[in-house]
Design a protein around this motif. Structure first.
Motif, PDB file in Angstrom:
ATOM      1  N   ASP A 150      -3.212  -3.515  -4.573  1.00 24.19           N
ATOM      2  CA  ASP A 150      -2.021  -3.359  -3.792  1.00 24.19           C
ATOM      3  C   ASP A 150      -2.092  -2.643  -2.444  1.00 24.19           C
ATOM      4  O   ASP A 150      -1.872  -2.147  -1.345  1.00 24.19           O
ATOM      5  CB  ASP A 150      -0.386  -2.502  -3.996  1.00 24.19           C
ATOM      6  CG  ASP A 150      -0.420  -2.324  -4.895  1.00 24.19           C
ATOM      7  OD1 ASP A 150      -0.706  -3.392  -6.147  1.00 24.19           O
ATOM      8  OD2 ASP A 150       0.866  -1.918  -6.005  1.00 24.19           O
ATOM      9  N   ASP A 172      -0.174  -7.419  -3.944  1.00 23.36           N
ATOM     10  CA  ASP A 172       0.619  -6.452  -4.220  1.00 23.36           C
ATOM     11  C   ASP A 172       1.505  -7.611  -6.130  1.00 23.36           C
ATOM     12  O   ASP A 172       2.555  -7.664  -5.422  1.00 23.36           O
ATOM     13  CB  ASP A 172       1.512  -5.333  -4.637  1.00 23.36           C
ATOM     14  CG  ASP A 172       2.129  -5.121  -5.516  1.00 23.36           C
ATOM     15  OD1 ASP A 172       1.489  -4.859  -6.483  1.00 23.36           O
ATOM     16  OD2 ASP A 172       3.226  -4.058  -5.129  1.00 23.36           O
ATOM     17  N   ASP A 174       2.035  -7.811  -7.932  1.00 22.80           N
ATOM     18  CA  ASP A 174       3.202  -7.017  -9.676  1.00 22.80           C
ATOM     19  C   ASP A 174       4.130  -6.720  -8.838  1.00 22.80           C
ATOM     20  O   ASP A 174       5.383  -5.534 -10.228  1.00 22.80           O
ATOM     21  CB  ASP A 174       2.454  -6.645 -10.772  1.00 22.80           C
ATOM     22  CG  ASP A 174       1.429  -5.764 -10.331  1.00 22.80           C
ATOM     23  OD1 ASP A 174       1.976  -5.936  -9.492  1.00 22.80           O
ATOM     24  OD2 ASP A 174       0.931  -5.311 -10.934  1.00 22.80           O
ATOM     25  N   THR A 176       4.607  -3.630  -8.070  1.00 24.09           N
ATOM     26  CA  THR A 176       4.382  -2.550  -8.513  1.00 24.09           C
ATOM     27  C   THR A 176       4.441  -1.488  -7.235  1.00 24.09           C
ATOM     28  O   THR A 176       4.867   0.384  -7.530  1.00 24.09           O
ATOM     29  CB  THR A 176       3.382  -1.816  -9.138  1.00 24.09           C
ATOM     30  OG1 THR A 176       1.710  -2.532  -8.625  1.00 24.09           O
ATOM     31  CG2 THR A 176       3.204  -2.597 -10.623  1.00 24.09           C
TER      32      THR A 176
HETATM   33 CA   LIG Z   1       0.182  -3.859  -7.918  1.00 27.25          CA
END
Ligand SMILES: [Ca+2]
Ligand SMILES: [Ca+2]
Length: 232
Positions: A150, A172, A174, A176
Motif C-alpha cells: 500500500d 494498493d 485491493d 485495504t
Molecule cells: Ca493492500
C-alpha cells in the motif's frame, strides 16, 4: 529586401527567426518545453544482508533487480526542498523520530530507520510553502530486500488531506488502506530508492502511506526527498 520580410521577432526566444526556415516550428516548441536532465541521487550503500531466497512475485510486483532503473528526467534546476523540513506522522514512531526522514541520512542501518506500528500509517512533509513538485524519492527500508504494501503518495495544499488531493502513486490494488484501488505495482526496496513522478503538481504538503511489507507488519521509513521548482 525580401529576406528581411520573411523574418519575425520572437520575444520568447530573444531572436529573429526565419519564418520560412524548416526548423522554425521545432525551435519554438523546444523553447517552450522545459529542459530536463537526469535526476542524480546521493545513494546509500547497499544492504549487507543479502537477497532472501524466497522473494514475493506476481503480476503486480516488479521483479527484483540489482540494476538501477533508468534515470528520471527532471527539469533543470530542481532541488530537494524536503531537506530539513518538518515531518509529522499518523502515529508516534517507537523507534527513531520522524525528523530523521528529512535529515539526508538513509543508510541500511537500524539507526537510520524510523519504525511505526502496524496498520496503514502515513508520514507527511510540510514544505513550508507551495512548490512545483517534480520528483519524489523515497527509501522506506532497504535494510532488507522486501516489498512494502500500500505505497500511496499524495500531494495537497490541505494539511488534513481532505481537499485538493492529487494521488501520485498507489499500489494498493485491493484497497485495504481505503484510499481507492491503486493500479501501480509493488517493487523491491533497494539502495537506489524509488523515484516517483510528481508531474509538476503544485503543493505544500506531501503524504506517504504504507501498510507493512512482505517481511514485517511494521511501517518503516528512512528518507523522503522532494525535488521541486519554486511555484509560479
Ligand atoms: Ca493492500
Ligand atoms: Ca533519514
Amino acid at each position: 529586401m525580401k529576406l528581411i520580410a520573411k523574418m519575425k521577432w520572437v520575444p520568447a526566444l530573444g531572436v529573429a527567426v526565419f519564418l520560412n526556415a524548416p526548423g522554425f516550428v521545432n525551435m519554438v516548441r523546444a523553447a517552450d518545453a522545459v529542459a530536463k536532465e537526469p535526476l542524480v541521487l546521493e545513494l546509500p550503500a547497499p544492504t549487507l544482508k543479502g537477497t532472501p531466497e524466497q522473494l514475493p512475485e506476481g503480476p503486480n510486483i516488479e521483479p527484483n533487480s540489482d540494476k538501477p532503473r533508468p534515470a528520471f528526467l527532471a527539469p533543470n534546476g530542481v532541488k530537494n526542498v524536503a531537506l530539513g523540513k518538518t515531518v509529522t506522522s499518523s502515529v508516534k514512531p517507537f523507534t527513531g523520530d520522524v525528523e530523521q526522514l528529512t535529515d539526508g541520512k538513509k543508510e541500511a542501518m537500524d539507526f537510520d530507520t524510523v519504525e511505526m506500528k502496524k496498520g496503514t500509517q502515513w508520514i507527511q512533509v510540510d514544505l513550508g510553502a507551495p512548490y512545483a513538485l517534480e520528483a519524489i524519492a523515497i527509501w522506506h527500508d532497504h535494510r532488507y530486500i522486501q516489498v512494502m504494501h500500500d505505497v500511496i503518495i499524495q500531494a495537497s495544499d490541505d494539511p488534513e488531506f481532505k481537499t485538493g488531493v492529487t494521488t501520485l502513486y498507489n499500489n494498493d490494488t485491493d484497497n485495504t488502506s481505503g484510499l481507492g484501488i491503486g493500479t501501480d505495482r509493488e517493487y523491491f526496496e533497494r539502495h537506489f530508492g524509488r523515484v516517483f513522478d510528481a508531474k509538476g503538481v503544485k503543493a505544500r504538503y506531501v503524504r506517504g502511506y504504507t501498510k507493512g511489507s512482505n517481511l514485517s507488519a511494521l511501517n518503516c521509513w528512512q528518507e523522503i526527498e522532494i525535488y521541486a521548482l519554486p511555484a509560479k
